[in-house]
Write an enzyme that holds these catalytic residues in place. Structure first.
Site, PDB file in Angstrom:
ATOM      1  N   HIS A   1      -1.710  11.063  -7.518  1.00  0.00           N
ATOM      2  CA  HIS A   1      -0.988   9.797  -7.605  1.00  0.00           C
ATOM      3  C   HIS A   1      -1.168   8.915  -6.377  1.00  0.00           C
ATOM      4  O   HIS A   1      -0.561   7.842  -6.275  1.00  0.00           O
ATOM      5  CB  HIS A   1       0.508  10.058  -7.778  1.00  0.00           C
ATOM      6  CG  HIS A   1       0.887  10.700  -9.071  1.00  0.00           C
ATOM      7  ND1 HIS A   1       1.264   9.995 -10.184  1.00  0.00           N
ATOM      8  CD2 HIS A   1       0.922  12.003  -9.431  1.00  0.00           C
ATOM      9  CE1 HIS A   1       1.551  10.844 -11.166  1.00  0.00           C
ATOM     10  NE2 HIS A   1       1.333  12.057 -10.737  1.00  0.00           N
TER      11      HIS A   1
ATOM     12  N   LYS B   1      10.224  -2.176  -5.810  1.00  0.00           N
ATOM     13  CA  LYS B   1       9.442  -0.953  -5.565  1.00  0.00           C
ATOM     14  C   LYS B   1       9.855  -0.402  -4.209  1.00  0.00           C
ATOM     15  O   LYS B   1      10.541  -1.063  -3.457  1.00  0.00           O
ATOM     16  CB  LYS B   1       7.928  -1.270  -5.589  1.00  0.00           C
ATOM     17  CG  LYS B   1       7.530  -2.418  -4.685  1.00  0.00           C
ATOM     18  CD  LYS B   1       6.085  -2.872  -4.930  1.00  0.00           C
ATOM     19  CE  LYS B   1       5.933  -3.679  -6.217  1.00  0.00           C
ATOM     20  NZ  LYS B   1       4.937  -3.063  -7.107  1.00  0.00           N
ATOM     21  N   ARG B   2       9.446   0.793  -3.868  1.00  0.00           N
ATOM     22  CA  ARG B   2       9.779   1.348  -2.560  1.00  0.00           C
ATOM     23  C   ARG B   2       9.212   0.445  -1.486  1.00  0.00           C
ATOM     24  O   ARG B   2       8.202  -0.228  -1.680  1.00  0.00           O
ATOM     25  CB  ARG B   2       9.219   2.765  -2.437  1.00  0.00           C
ATOM     26  CG  ARG B   2       9.954   3.817  -3.227  1.00  0.00           C
ATOM     27  CD  ARG B   2      11.339   4.040  -2.733  1.00  0.00           C
ATOM     28  NE  ARG B   2      11.374   4.593  -1.381  1.00  0.00           N
ATOM     29  CZ  ARG B   2      11.724   5.873  -1.111  1.00  0.00           C
ATOM     30  NH1 ARG B   2      12.018   6.713  -2.071  1.00  0.00           N
ATOM     31  NH2 ARG B   2      11.757   6.314   0.136  1.00  0.00           N
TER      32      ARG B   2
ATOM     33  N   LYS C   1       2.478  -1.971   0.220  1.00  0.00           N
ATOM     34  CA  LYS C   1       2.962  -2.759  -0.936  1.00  0.00           C
ATOM     35  C   LYS C   1       3.226  -4.216  -0.513  1.00  0.00           C
ATOM     36  O   LYS C   1       3.433  -5.083  -1.337  1.00  0.00           O
ATOM     37  CB  LYS C   1       4.205  -2.093  -1.517  1.00  0.00           C
ATOM     38  CG  LYS C   1       3.948  -0.701  -2.126  1.00  0.00           C
ATOM     39  CD  LYS C   1       5.252  -0.033  -2.526  1.00  0.00           C
ATOM     40  CE  LYS C   1       5.045   1.394  -3.018  1.00  0.00           C
ATOM     41  NZ  LYS C   1       4.598   1.498  -4.427  1.00  0.00           N
TER      42      LYS C   1
ATOM     43  N   THR D   1       3.843   0.931 -11.927  1.00  0.00           N
ATOM     44  CA  THR D   1       4.397   0.975 -13.285  1.00  0.00           C
ATOM     45  C   THR D   1       5.423  -0.146 -13.480  1.00  0.00           C
ATOM     46  O   THR D   1       5.613  -0.623 -14.597  1.00  0.00           O
ATOM     47  CB  THR D   1       5.059   2.357 -13.547  1.00  0.00           C
ATOM     48  OG1 THR D   1       5.842   2.717 -12.415  1.00  0.00           O
ATOM     49  CG2 THR D   1       4.029   3.412 -13.839  1.00  0.00           C
TER      50      THR D   1
ATOM     51  N   LYS E   1       6.351  -2.783 -16.759  1.00  0.00           N
ATOM     52  CA  LYS E   1       7.706  -3.048 -17.257  1.00  0.00           C
ATOM     53  C   LYS E   1       8.000  -4.557 -17.240  1.00  0.00           C
ATOM     54  O   LYS E   1       8.543  -5.105 -18.194  1.00  0.00           O
ATOM     55  CB  LYS E   1       8.732  -2.281 -16.398  1.00  0.00           C
ATOM     56  CG  LYS E   1       8.599  -0.770 -16.477  1.00  0.00           C
ATOM     57  CD  LYS E   1       9.242  -0.041 -15.320  1.00  0.00           C
ATOM     58  CE  LYS E   1       8.890   1.451 -15.351  1.00  0.00           C
ATOM     59  NZ  LYS E   1       9.278   2.163 -14.095  1.00  0.00           N
TER      60      LYS E   1
HETATM   61  C1  26W Z   1       4.845  14.448   0.436  1.00  0.00           C
HETATM   62  C2  26W Z   1       5.608  13.195   0.247  1.00  0.00           C
HETATM   63  C3  26W Z   1       5.220  12.470  -1.011  1.00  0.00           C
HETATM   64  C4  26W Z   1       6.172  12.251  -2.008  1.00  0.00           C
HETATM   65  C5  26W Z   1       5.811  11.550  -3.161  1.00  0.00           C
HETATM   66  C6  26W Z   1       3.924  12.022  -1.192  1.00  0.00           C
HETATM   67  C7  26W Z   1       3.558  11.315  -2.359  1.00  0.00           C
HETATM   68  C8  26W Z   1       4.520  11.105  -3.312  1.00  0.00           C
HETATM   69  C9  26W Z   1       4.180  10.374  -4.592  1.00  0.00           C
HETATM   70  C10 26W Z   1       2.871  10.761  -5.123  1.00  0.00           C
HETATM   71  C11 26W Z   1       4.167   8.930  -4.325  1.00  0.00           C
HETATM   72  C12 26W Z   1       4.240   8.141  -5.611  1.00  0.00           C
HETATM   73  O1  26W Z   1       5.270   8.027  -6.211  1.00  0.00           O
HETATM   74  N1  26W Z   1       3.085   7.573  -5.985  1.00  0.00           N
HETATM   75  C13 26W Z   1       3.120   6.573  -7.026  1.00  0.00           C
HETATM   76  O2  26W Z   1       2.911   7.217  -8.293  1.00  0.00           O
HETATM   77  C14 26W Z   1       3.018   6.276  -9.361  1.00  0.00           C
HETATM   78  C15 26W Z   1       2.934   7.054 -10.674  1.00  0.00           C
HETATM   79  O3  26W Z   1       1.622   7.485 -10.895  1.00  0.00           O
HETATM   80  C16 26W Z   1       1.953   5.180  -9.256  1.00  0.00           C
HETATM   81  O4  26W Z   1       2.145   4.252 -10.287  1.00  0.00           O
HETATM   82  C17 26W Z   1       2.037   4.492  -7.901  1.00  0.00           C
HETATM   83  O5  26W Z   1       0.958   3.602  -7.750  1.00  0.00           O
HETATM   84  C18 26W Z   1       2.004   5.529  -6.780  1.00  0.00           C
HETATM   85  O6  26W Z   1       2.224   4.940  -5.501  1.00  0.00           O
END
Ligand code: 26W
Length: 801
Positions: free
Chosen positions: A348, A534-535, A540, A643, A647
Site C-alpha cells: 500500500h 485525509k491523514r 499529501k 480512496t 468517494k
Molecule cells: C508501520 C506504520 C504504517 C502503518 C500504516 C505504515 C503504513 C501504513 C499504511 C500502509 C498506510 C496507508 O494507509 N496507505 C494507504 O493505503 C490506501 C489503501 O490502499 C491507499 O489508498 C493510500 O494511497 C495509501 O497511502
C-alpha cells in the site's frame, strides 16, 4: 428475510421488555439504542449461522483477510440498509416516538485504524459479504482506537478513544474459540519418539487470545460473513497462582491500543507483539477449522486463502510453516509449497519510512521458533537465487540483511501474488520499488485498483442523491454500480441538473449547520466547498493547499478592487501521528490562517477555512456529500491510490488533482475536461531525482506571489506561528522542499483559478458533476473484490454484477 414495520415494532417492544422491563420513554437514548442494536443483531443471527454452516458443509474455499487495521464506521444504519429494512425501522421507531437519528448519534465509531489501509479493509468486508465471497476478516480488538483529536489554541491534542465505554452491541465474545499465543522462551529441536524433529519450548510467556466476532452483512442477500477481532487475556492456566500486576498489564497491553502512525515504521516491541498476536491466533484458528473438514493438509491451499494486508501480518507465512512443520509433520518443501499457494500480499505504500524492518535480535528474542523459520526461508532463498541471479541481486532481495529483517521481502518471497493498489503504483513497484523481485517473480505481480463500497459512501451518506439517481435510472445501480453510467444520457437534461444542484445545496446546508453548531463558524452553502480530507502527511501536501489560500487571501486584501471571486470555503479534515511534529506544525499553520482569515471582516466572508476536529469515517459521511471540489494534490508517485478521491467523485465533486495514484484512472474514466489537473508527472519528477537539479530557492526568488505567501510564514502576517512558521519556511527553502510544493505551486494556482469560471456556469458545472457520478460506479469495491476473488484468491463470488 421479509420483516414488516409491524413485526419490527413488536420485536422492539419485546426486546426492551426483556432487556429493561420498562416502557420506551423510561429508557435513556443509550438504552433505546442498545435495544435497537439487539433487535437488529437478532435479525442477522440466523443468516450468520446459516452462512457459516453452508461454507463448512460445502467445504467452500474461504479467504482470511489479515489486517492490523479495520475502520468499519458505525454499523447500525449499514446493517439496516443491507437487511433492506432501513425505512421500515425508521418509520416504526417514529411511530413508537423514538428518533432514529438520535440513536444513530449514540453509536460508537470503532476507530480501529489510521486511514486508507484500515478503511479499505472495511469496504472489502462489505463487498465480500455482498458478492457472496466466503470472506473472514482477522484483526485486533483494540481497547482504545485511534486517538480523539482536539484543537487547543490551534494545536492538535490527542485524547484516548474509549470506544467500548458503552456496550458494543455488534460483537459476540467466543471464549470457546480462544487460542494460546506463545512469546519469548527458548526453543530447541529434539527428535521425538517416532524420529520426528520437534521443537521443544521452555520459559515461554503464553497469552490467551480471545476472539470477538462481528457479523458482516451482505446487501439484500442472506450472506453474513465474519470479522474476528482478537483480545489479549490472561491464560486460565495462570489464573490460579501468584500473578503480578505488572504481568497483568503486559498481557493486556498487547490489544490495548492502535499505533497511531500511518506511514512511519518505528520498531516498537509492543507493535511486533501485536503483529504476531493476531497472526498466530488467526492462523491457529484457521487450521483448527480446517482439521475439522477432514481434508489432507496437502490440499490446504485449495480450501484456504490467507491475504496479508501490507506487511504488518507478514508473519502469517512463518507461522503457517511452523504449524505445518511442527504440528503436522510435513517436510519443508511440502509445507513451503502449501504456504506460498495459500498466501498473497498487497503493498500500500512505497514510502521508505513506512517499510517495516525489524531488528533480527528483537524477532529472535520475541518469537524464537518463527525466527528460526525465517532464517531457513532466507537461507533457501539465497541458495536458490544466487546461482540464477548472482550474489548482488540475491543480497538485495535477501530477507535478512545486516541484522535487519525486511518484512516486505519475506511477504513477497512467501506469497504467490503481490499486488499494488492502482495502475501507476503497481507499475512503480515493478519498475522501481520492487524491481528486483519483479525480475525474479514477474508472474506474481498484478494490479488491483482500490475501490469503495457505494452502499456506505452514497446509498447511506447521501440519500438525497441516491433517490434522485433512482428517479432517473431506476434502482438496478444499487446492485450494479456501473449502471450509474446511464446518467450520461441525461447530461443535457436541465431539470435533472437543477435537481442535482439542489441536492448538493441541501447537503451543504446540512454541513453548514453542523459546522455552525460544533465550531461556531458560519459558512455560506452557496460558496464553493473545497475539501481536503485525509491523514496529515507532507507528501499529501496540505501545505500547498494552504499556501494557495494565503495567496488568494493576500490578493483579495491587496486588490481593494473588490474583485468578484466566487466565495470559497476550504474544508480540512486530518489527524497527524502524535510523533510527527512537522505534520502537527502544518495543522497549527492551517488553524492560525483560519483564525486570521475567518475573522477578517474586510474580505466580506469571501474566504473561510474550516478545519474540522477529529476527522474519521463518520465525519467523512457528513462532509463528502457536501463537497464541490476534491483536493487530491499529492506529489506524483507518492500516493499509492487514494480512496477519498473515489468517494468524492461518486458524490459529484470535481477532482483537482495531480496524475498520482488512482487519480490517473479517474481521469481515464471521466476525461481531462471533467477534472482539474495540474503538476509534474512521474517522468519529470524522476528527472529531478536523477539529475538532483531541484532548487526550491530559485523558484522562490523568481515568483513574487509565491514569495509573498511563503514570507507570510515568518514575517508576522499570520499571528501565533512563530516557531511553526519558521520550521515550515526552512523545510521549503533551507531543506529544499522535499515534496516539490514550490515546483507545482504555479500550475496548482492556475488550476484553482479555473474554478471561479466553471462554478459560475452552473449548467457546465452540474454537467461535470453528473459525469463524475456517472463514471464513478466502476470504483465500487464490489468489482475490486471480484478481481481479487478471480485472480488472486480463486474463491467463489456471485456473478450478478
Ligand atoms: C508501520 C506504520 C504504517 C502503518 C500504516 C505504515 C503504513 C501504513 C499504511 C500502509 C498506510 C496507508 O494507509 N496507505 C494507504 O493505503 C490506501 C489503501 O490502499 C491507499 O489508498 C493510500 O494511497 C495509501 O497511502
Amino acid at each position: 428475510m421479509k420483516i414488516s414495520k409491524e413485526h419490527f415494532k413488536k420485536e422492539y417492544r419485546r426486546s426492551l421488555t426483556s432487556l429493561y422491563a420498562s416502557e420506551i420513554h423510561d429508557l435513556t437514548p443509550l438504552e433505546q439504542y442498545i435495544t435497537l442494536g439487539s433487535v437488529v443483531k437478532d435479525y442477522t443471527a440466523q443468516n450468520w449461522m446459516q452462512t457459516k454452516k453452508e461454507y463448512q458443509q460445502d467445504q467452500a474455499k474461504q479467504v482470511y483477510y489479515f489486517s492490523i487495521e479495520f475502520l468499519p464506521g458505525k454499523l447500525l444504519k449499514s446493517n439496516l440498509l443491507n437487511l433492506g429494512i432501513l425505512d421500515k425501522v425508521r418509520e416504526g421507531l417514529a411511530e413508537l416516538g423514538v428518533d432514529f437519528a438520535k440513536l444513530e448519534a449514540i453509536e460508537a465509531d470503532p476507530g480501529l485504524g489510521n486511514g486508507g489501509l484500515g478503511r479499505l479493509a472495511a469496504c472489502f468486508m462489505d463487498s465480500m459479504a455482498t458478492c457472496d465471497v466466503p470472506g473472514n476478516g482477522n484483526g485486533i480488538r483494540y481497547r482504545y482506537g485511534l486517538f480523539k483529536q482536539k484543537f487547543v489554541n490551534g494545536y492538535q491534542v490527542e485524547l484516548p478513544d474509549d470506544w467500548l465505554r458503552h456496550e458494543n452491541v455488534w460483537e459476540t465474545r467466543r471464549e470457546n474459540k480462544a487460542e494460546i499465543v506463545r512469546f519469548f522462551g527458548d526453543v530447541h529441536l529434539e527428535e521425538d519418539a517416532n524420529g520426528q524433529i520437534k521443537p521443544v519450548y521452555s520459559h515461554t510467556e503464553d497469552i490467551l487470545a480471545v476472539p470477538y466476532d462481528t457479523a458482516m452483512t451482505g446487501y439484500e442477500n442472506d450472506t453474513v460473513n465474519n470479522l474476528r477481532l482478537w483480545s489479549a487475556e490472561i491464560p486460565p492456566s495462570e489464573e490460579m497462582d501468584y500473578f503480578s500486576e505488572e504481568r497483568r498489564k503486559s498481557i493486556h497491553s498487547i490489544s490495548e491500543m492502535l499505533y497511531p502512525d500511518d506511514s512511519n515504521y518505528d520498531g516498537r516491541l509492543l507493535r511486533l507483539k501485536q503483529e504476531y498476536f493476531f497472526v498466530s491466533a488467526g492462523v491457529q484458528s484457521i487450521i483448527r477449522y480446517y482439521r475439522k473438514l477432514g481434508v489432507p493438509m496437502e490440499h490446504l491451499a485449495e480450501k484456504i486463502s490467507i491475504h496479508i494486508n501490507d506487511t504488518h501480518p507478514t508473519m502469517c507465512i512463518p507461522e503457517l510453516m511452523r504449524i505445518l512443520l511442527d504440528e503436522e509433520g510435513l517436510s519443508w518443501d511440502a509445507a513451503w509449497t502449501i504456504t506460498m499457494k495459500t498466501c498473497s500480499y498487497t503493498n500500500h505504500t512505497i514510502m521508505a519510512e513506512a517499510l517495516e524492518k525489524w531488528p533480527e535480535q528483537m524477532v529472535s528474542n520475541l518469537v524464537p521458533r518463527i525466527y528460526q523459520i525465517i532464517c531457513e526461508i532466507n537461507r533457501r532463498h539465497l541458495d536458490s537465487m544466487s546461482p540464477l541471479y548472482g550474489v548482488n541481486f540475491t543480497q538485495r532481495t535477501a530477507i535478512i540483511q545486516d541484522g535487519i529483517i525486511h518484512m516486505a521481502h519475506l511477504a513477497i518471497i512467501g506469497s504467490h501474488s503481490v499486488n499494488g493498489v492502482a495502475k501507476l503504483h503497481t507499475d512503480i513497484l515493478k519498475e522501481k520499488a520492487l524491481h528486483d523481485f519483479y525480475l525474479a517473480y514477474p508472474a506474481r505481480f498484478n494490479n488491483k485498483t482500490n475501490g469503495i463500497t457505494h452502499r456506505r459512501w452514497l446509498l447511506l451518506s447521501n440519500e438525497g442523491l441516491s433517490d434522485l439517481i433512482s428517479d432517473y435510472i431506476g434502482t438496478e445501480w444499487k446492485k450494479k454500480p456501473n449502471e450509474l453510467y446511464l446518467l450520461k444520457a441525461f447530461k443535457e437534461d436541465s431539470v435533472l441538473l437543477e435537481k442535482l444542484e439542489q441536492v448538493k445545496f441541501e447537503n451543504k446546508q446540512r454541513l453548514a449547520a453542523y459546522v455552525e453548531e460544533t465550531m461556531g463558524i458560519e459558512i455560506d452553502p452557496n460558496a464553493v466547498f473545497d475539501v481536503q480530507i485525509k491523514r496529515l502527511h507532507a507528501y499529501k501536501r496540505q501545505l500547498l493547499n494552504v499556501l494557495h489560500i494565503l495567496s488568494m487571501y493576500l490578493k483579495l486584501k491587496e486588490s481593494q478592487s473588490g474583485e468578484e471571486i466566487v466565495p470559497r470555503v476550504f474544508i480540512f479534515g486530518a489527524k497527524a501521528a502524535p510523533s510527527y511534529s512537522y505534520a502537527k506544525e502544518i495543522i497549527k499553520l492551517i488553524n492560525a490562517a483560519a483564525d486570521m482569515i475567518n475573522n477578517d471582516t474586510t474580505i466580506d466572508n469571501k474566504i473561510k477555512i474550516v478545519f474540522v476536529e477529529n476527522y474519521g469515517v463518520t465525519l467523512a459521511e457528513k462532509i463528502i456529500p457536501a463537497a464541490d471540489i476534491s483536493e487530491q494534490i499529492s506529489l506524483v508517485t507518492k500516493e499509492a491510490s487514494g480512496t477519498s478521491n473515489m468517494k468524492l467523485m461518486l458524490n459529484g465533486a470535481i477532482t483537482l488533482a495531480t496524475l498520482d495514484g488512482a487519480n490517473v484512472e479517474i481521469r481515464d474514466k471521466v476525461g481531462d475536461e471533467n477534472m482539474l489537473l495540474f503538476g509534474m508527472q512521474d517522468a519529470e519528477l524522476y528527472h529531478f531525482y536523477d539529475s538532483n537539479s531541484y532548487h526550491s530557492h530559485e523558484i522562490y526568488d523568481h515568483n513574487p506571489r509565491l514569495k509573498r505567501c511563503i514570507d507570510a510564514l515568518v514575517d508576522g502576517t499570520i499571528p501565533n506561528i512563530e516557531a511553526e512558521g519558521r520550521e515550515i519556511f526552512d523545510s521549503l527553502l533551507k531543506y529544499n522542499d522535499e515534496y516539490f510544493v514550490l515546483k507545482d505551486y504555479d500550475s496548482y494556482v492556475q488550476a484553482q483559478s479555473r474554478i471561479d469560471g466553471l462554478y459560475r456556469d452552473r449548467k457546465k458545472w452540474n454537467q461535470m458533476s453528473l459525469l463524475n457520478i456517472a463514471n464513478a460506479g466502476d470504483f465500487s469495491s464490489d468489482y475490486t473484490i471480484m478481481n481479487y476473488a478471480d485472480e488472486i484468491w480463486n474463491v467463489h463470488h456471485n456473478k450478478n454484477l
